[in-house]
Design a protein around this motif. Structure first.
Motif, short mmCIF file in Angstrom:
data_model
loop_
_atom_site.label_atom_id
_atom_site.label_comp_id
_atom_site.label_asym_id
_atom_site.label_seq_id
_atom_site.Cartn_x
_atom_site.Cartn_y
_atom_site.Cartn_z
N THR A 1 1.04 -1.28 -0.07
CA THR A 1 -0.04 0.06 -0.03
C THR A 1 1.06 1.14 -0.12
OG1 THR A 1 -1.79 -0.95 0.89
CG2 THR A 1 -1.82 1.30 1.37
N LYS A 2 0.75 2.30 -0.96
CA LYS A 2 1.39 3.43 -1.16
C LYS A 2 0.70 4.77 -0.56
CE LYS A 2 4.50 1.34 -4.30
NZ LYS A 2 5.19 1.40 -5.79
N SER A 3 -0.54 4.50 -0.59
CA SER A 3 -1.35 5.76 -0.24
C SER A 3 -2.82 5.17 0.17
CB SER A 3 -1.35 6.95 -1.39
OG SER A 3 -2.28 6.55 -2.47
N TYR A 4 -3.73 6.30 0.66
CA TYR A 4 -5.02 5.73 0.94
C TYR A 4 -5.93 6.83 0.31
CZ TYR A 4 -3.08 2.71 4.23
OH TYR A 4 -2.33 1.65 5.18
N THR A 5 -7.21 6.54 0.07
CA THR A 5 -8.17 7.43 -0.29
C THR A 5 -9.23 7.10 0.69
OG1 THR A 5 -7.65 7.63 -2.40
CG2 THR A 5 -9.95 7.75 -2.09
N ILE B 1 -3.89 10.15 0.87
CA ILE B 1 -3.46 10.23 2.05
C ILE B 1 -1.99 9.55 2.19
CG2 ILE B 1 -3.79 9.64 4.53
CD1 ILE B 1 -6.99 9.56 3.54
N PRO B 2 -0.94 9.79 2.70
CA PRO B 2 0.21 8.97 2.83
C PRO B 2 0.08 7.54 3.61
CG PRO B 2 0.90 11.27 3.43
CD PRO B 2 -0.77 11.22 3.26
N GLN C 1 0.36 15.15 1.50
CA GLN C 1 -0.23 15.94 0.09
C GLN C 1 -1.48 15.60 -0.07
OE1 GLN C 1 1.65 18.17 -1.51
NE2 GLN C 1 2.96 18.03 -0.05
N ALA C 2 -2.36 15.05 0.95
CA ALA C 2 -3.80 14.54 0.79
C ALA C 2 -4.46 16.00 0.40
CB ALA C 2 -4.39 14.20 2.03
N PHE C 3 -5.60 15.78 -0.54
CA PHE C 3 -6.51 16.74 -0.56
C PHE C 3 -7.99 16.35 -1.09
CE2 PHE C 3 -4.65 15.10 -4.70
CZ PHE C 3 -5.69 14.86 -5.37
N HIS C 4 -8.86 17.14 -0.72
CA HIS C 4 -10.29 16.74 -1.12
C HIS C 4 -10.54 16.95 -2.62
CE1 HIS C 4 -10.79 17.61 3.35
NE2 HIS C 4 -11.50 16.65 3.33
N ALA D 1 -7.00 1.30 0.27
CA ALA D 1 -5.66 1.28 0.43
C ALA D 1 -5.29 1.12 -1.34
CB ALA D 1 -5.07 0.03 0.52
N VAL D 2 -4.18 2.16 -1.55
CA VAL D 2 -3.90 2.49 -3.01
C VAL D 2 -2.47 1.95 -3.28
CG1 VAL D 2 -3.78 4.24 -4.71
CG2 VAL D 2 -5.56 4.33 -2.96
N GLN D 3 -2.34 1.16 -4.44
CA GLN D 3 -1.12 0.75 -4.95
C GLN D 3 0.06 1.89 -5.31
OE1 GLN D 3 -2.52 -1.68 -8.12
NE2 GLN D 3 -3.33 -3.26 -6.57
N GLU D 4 -0.54 3.10 -5.58
CA GLU D 4 0.37 3.95 -5.97
C GLU D 4 0.25 5.28 -5.06
OE1 GLU D 4 -0.35 5.03 -10.13
OE2 GLU D 4 -0.70 2.82 -10.69
N GLU D 5 1.49 6.19 -4.95
CA GLU D 5 1.54 7.25 -4.05
C GLU D 5 0.42 8.20 -4.20
OE1 GLU D 5 5.50 8.56 -3.63
OE2 GLU D 5 6.30 6.60 -3.23
N THR D 6 -0.10 8.25 -5.40
CA THR D 6 -0.96 9.25 -5.93
C THR D 6 -1.91 8.46 -6.69
OG1 THR D 6 -1.31 11.28 -7.05
CG2 THR D 6 0.43 10.07 -7.90
N LEU D 7 -3.35 9.04 -6.42
CA LEU D 7 -4.27 8.28 -7.19
C LEU D 7 -4.45 8.78 -8.76
CD1 LEU D 7 -6.65 6.25 -7.14
CD2 LEU D 7 -8.24 8.18 -6.63
N GLY D 8 -3.65 9.95 -9.26
CA GLY D 8 -3.56 10.56 -10.45
C GLY D 8 -4.70 11.21 -10.79
N VAL D 9 -5.51 11.92 -9.77
CA VAL D 9 -6.52 12.89 -9.99
C VAL D 9 -6.14 14.40 -9.29
CG1 VAL D 9 -8.20 11.06 -10.34
CG2 VAL D 9 -7.88 12.13 -8.00
N ASP D 10 -6.93 15.33 -9.74
CA ASP D 10 -6.80 16.60 -9.03
C ASP D 10 -8.11 16.82 -8.23
OD1 ASP D 10 -8.67 17.91 -10.89
OD2 ASP D 10 -6.89 18.41 -12.07
#
Length: 173
Positions: A58-62, A84-85, A103-106, A136-145
């Motif tokens: 797991t590299k990040s969370y949403t 979320i880190p 670097q989490a954001f809404h 649990a996300v497999q990448e550090e960023t989900l790739g959205v803004d």
């Protein structure tokens, strides 16, 4: 006009399977009515959440909150918190209104705001379920803004989810 309709299915059983892990809350008890703090016209405050046992890698969370029982074909997204880190395993009560970790954001919710929107079912409608999910996300960023819609976030999660922890509360106005 009547809002009588069948109960919507659990939306997460309709998605590709993902390993489960555990999420708990000091503010939400699984399957039980939400407290006033999580209701839009009362506290409108995001609940405390803690999670453990996420899959290796797991590299990040949403974190999301979704109401499948809203009288729409697409339900209603109350909260979408992205990137979320991986070393963060909890959010305090009211975290949605404060400083977010790393670097989490809404992304915007279906009410149009970037943050948490409490329960707000129509008066007299059926009991609504509010699914608080830690993905649990497999990448550090989900790739959205932050302008991404909840549907776009969900679409990305379908391909990048390593696991899901689900807790749901209920509310009837």
């Amino acid at each position: 006009m009547s809002l009588e309709r069948p109960v919507s299915p659990d939306p997460y059983v309709l998605l590709p399977a993902a390993p489960a892990f555990t999420v708990t809350s000091a503010d939400v008890s699984d399957g039980q009515p939400l407290g006033a703090d999580q209701v839009a016209d009362a506290g409108n405050t995001s609940p405390q959440l803690s999670w453990e046992g996420a899959p290796e890698g797991t590299k990040s969370y949403t974190v999301t909150c979704f109401d499948p029982d809203a009288p729409t074909p697409s339900g209603f997204w109350h909260w979408v918190l992205v990137d979320i880190p991986a070393d963060v395993t909890s959010l305090d009560t009211g975290a949605a209104a404060g400083q977010l970790p790393g670097q989490a954001f809404h992304c915007r919710n279906d009410g149009g705001a970037k943050g948490f929107m409490g329960a707000a079912p129509p008066p007299g409608d059926q009991v609504h379920r509010y699914f608080f999910v830690v993905h649990a996300v497999q990448e550090e960023t989900l790739g959205v803004d932050s302008d991404a819609s909840p549907a776009v976030v969900s679409f990305n999660l379908a391909f990048k989810t390593a696991g899901r922890a689900i807790l749901h509360g209920t509310y009837r106005h």
